[in-house]
Scaffold this motif. Structure first.
Motif, short mmCIF file in Angstrom:
data_model
loop_
_atom_site.label_atom_id
_atom_site.label_comp_id
_atom_site.label_asym_id
_atom_site.label_seq_id
_atom_site.Cartn_x
_atom_site.Cartn_y
_atom_site.Cartn_z
N CYS A 252 0.83 -1.21 0.00
CA CYS A 252 0.00 0.00 0.00
C CYS A 252 0.86 1.26 0.00
O CYS A 252 0.58 2.22 -0.72
CB CYS A 252 -0.92 0.01 1.22
SG CYS A 252 -2.17 -1.31 1.23
N SER A 253 1.92 1.25 0.81
CA SER A 253 2.81 2.41 0.89
C SER A 253 3.48 2.69 -0.44
O SER A 253 3.68 3.85 -0.82
CB SER A 253 3.85 2.17 1.98
OG SER A 253 4.75 3.25 2.08
N LYS A 254 3.84 1.65 -1.17
CA LYS A 254 4.52 1.81 -2.45
C LYS A 254 3.56 2.13 -3.60
O LYS A 254 4.01 2.57 -4.67
CB LYS A 254 5.31 0.54 -2.78
CG LYS A 254 6.51 0.30 -1.87
CD LYS A 254 7.26 -0.95 -2.28
CE LYS A 254 8.51 -1.16 -1.42
NZ LYS A 254 9.28 -2.36 -1.84
N ASN A 255 2.27 1.90 -3.38
CA ASN A 255 1.27 2.12 -4.43
C ASN A 255 0.11 2.96 -3.90
O ASN A 255 -1.05 2.53 -3.90
CB ASN A 255 0.76 0.77 -4.96
CG ASN A 255 1.86 -0.06 -5.59
OD1 ASN A 255 2.22 0.14 -6.73
ND2 ASN A 255 2.39 -1.01 -4.82
N PRO A 256 0.40 4.18 -3.43
CA PRO A 256 -0.65 4.98 -2.78
C PRO A 256 -1.76 5.42 -3.70
O PRO A 256 -2.86 5.72 -3.25
CB PRO A 256 0.14 6.18 -2.23
CG PRO A 256 1.33 6.29 -3.13
CD PRO A 256 1.70 4.88 -3.46
N LYS A 257 -1.51 5.46 -4.99
CA LYS A 257 -2.55 5.88 -5.93
C LYS A 257 -3.68 4.84 -5.99
O LYS A 257 -4.86 5.20 -5.97
CB LYS A 257 -1.93 6.05 -7.32
CG LYS A 257 -2.81 6.78 -8.32
CD LYS A 257 -2.83 8.26 -8.06
CE LYS A 257 -3.51 9.00 -9.19
NZ LYS A 257 -3.72 10.43 -8.88
N SER A 258 -3.32 3.58 -6.04
CA SER A 258 -4.33 2.53 -6.12
C SER A 258 -4.72 1.99 -4.75
O SER A 258 -5.78 1.38 -4.61
CB SER A 258 -3.84 1.37 -6.99
OG SER A 258 -2.61 0.87 -6.52
N CYS A 259 -3.87 2.20 -3.74
CA CYS A 259 -4.11 1.62 -2.42
C CYS A 259 -4.00 2.66 -1.32
O CYS A 259 -3.19 2.51 -0.39
CB CYS A 259 -3.11 0.49 -2.15
SG CYS A 259 -3.07 -0.80 -3.39
#
Length: 287
Positions: free
Chosen positions: A66-73
């Motif tokens: 989630c931290s690495k993909n904040p746009k989707s998560c």
């Protein structure tokens, strides 16, 4: 790929009526089995959330994903291990019963669809609630821009793209997007409105030609319902909270629970208040 599941609104009410239903009243209706469809358009102004429930030994890796993909998560809530409650997201909120549909995975990409996960709940489960684009839809409609899927009583269409997420441990996979089509002028307004809601995916990730992001046929979504696209419309694509489902399928935990696409957790958190808090929170000290 499992065939898309339709998730139209289950009650015959107009958009103004459903937008005024309180989150608690909607969750109670879902818990009683009275509302079984999509939550798009409901409880205007409140954060809605995607669901990912995993065993505790996967939680740290998923949190990194989630931290690495904040746009989707965009993470808006997380439970203690074993707890079906996240008090900061809602009064009398029970993760096990308050979504209209769940997908239960048991060590494979196959899943069982259920409307209550109380019977399969485990003491080691950690719940992640991730922001949903339904939350910015209210801002778009308040601005006078119509949403074609809502007018047609349909779930928003969602597509698996050729855009890779940033992996974290065992979690990896493609970005999933939701699509809304607009006349050109309305598309600009919708983009501006959505950009204010980072906890609900923020601004779009793509505008225009769907083939550029790996969508072969825009009329055949991977999740949700067939889109309504008028002549001259521009398709606009936002990152979608179904993305973690693809990552979970790749990680293959022994057990996991997600939501049925379009059937969200509706929280008691006001979307604009949450965004304001995010924007005004103290920044780390910089030397």
């Amino acid at each position: 790929m499992t065939a898309p599941k339709s998730a139209t609104r289950s009650v015959d009410t107009n958009l103004d009526d459903i937008s005024r239903i309180t989150p608690l009243a909607l969750r109670t209706s879902i818990r009683r089995g009275e509302h079984t469809g999509t939550t798009t358009g409901f409880s205007s102004g409140y954060l809605q959330g995607n669901l990912a429930i995993l065993p505790a030994d996967y939680a740290d890796e998923f949190l990194q994903f989630c931290s690495k993909n904040p746009k989707s998560c965009p993470l808006i809530g997380m439970s203690e291990p074993g707890s079906p409650h996240i008090p900061e997201l809602g009064i009398d909120l029970d993760i096990r019963t308050d979504l209209a549909g769940y997908r239960v995975f048991r060590g494979s990409a196959e899943y069982t669809s259920v409307t209550d996960v109380s019977d399969v709940w485990r003491d080691d489960l950690v719940t992640f609630v991730l922001g949903c684009s339904f939350s910015f839809e209210a801002a778009i409609t308040r601005g006078g821009v119509r949403l074609r899927h809502m007018d047609a009583n349909r779930n928003v269409p969602m597509y698996v793209t050729n855009i890779a997420t940033t992996p974290a441990g065992r979690f990896h996979g493609p970005l999933v997007v939701s699509m809304r089509s607009f006349a050109p002028g309305d598309a600009i307004r919708a983009i501006l409105y959505s950009d204010r809601y980072r906890l609900a995916h923020g601004a779009p990730v793509h505008i225009g030609d769907p083939s550029q992001i790996g969508i072969a046929d825009i009329m055949k979504p991977d999740f949700g319902d067939e889109p309504v696209i008028n002549e001259g419309d521009i398709p606009v694509f936002w990152a979608c909270g179904v993305t973690p489902q693809m990552a979970i399928r790749n990680a293959l935990p022994d057990f996991a629970i997600t939501h049925e696409p379009g059937l969200m957790l509706v929280t008691d958190v006001l979307a604009e208040a949450a965004e304001f808090s995010l924007q005004t929170s103290p920044k780390p000290n910089q030397s």
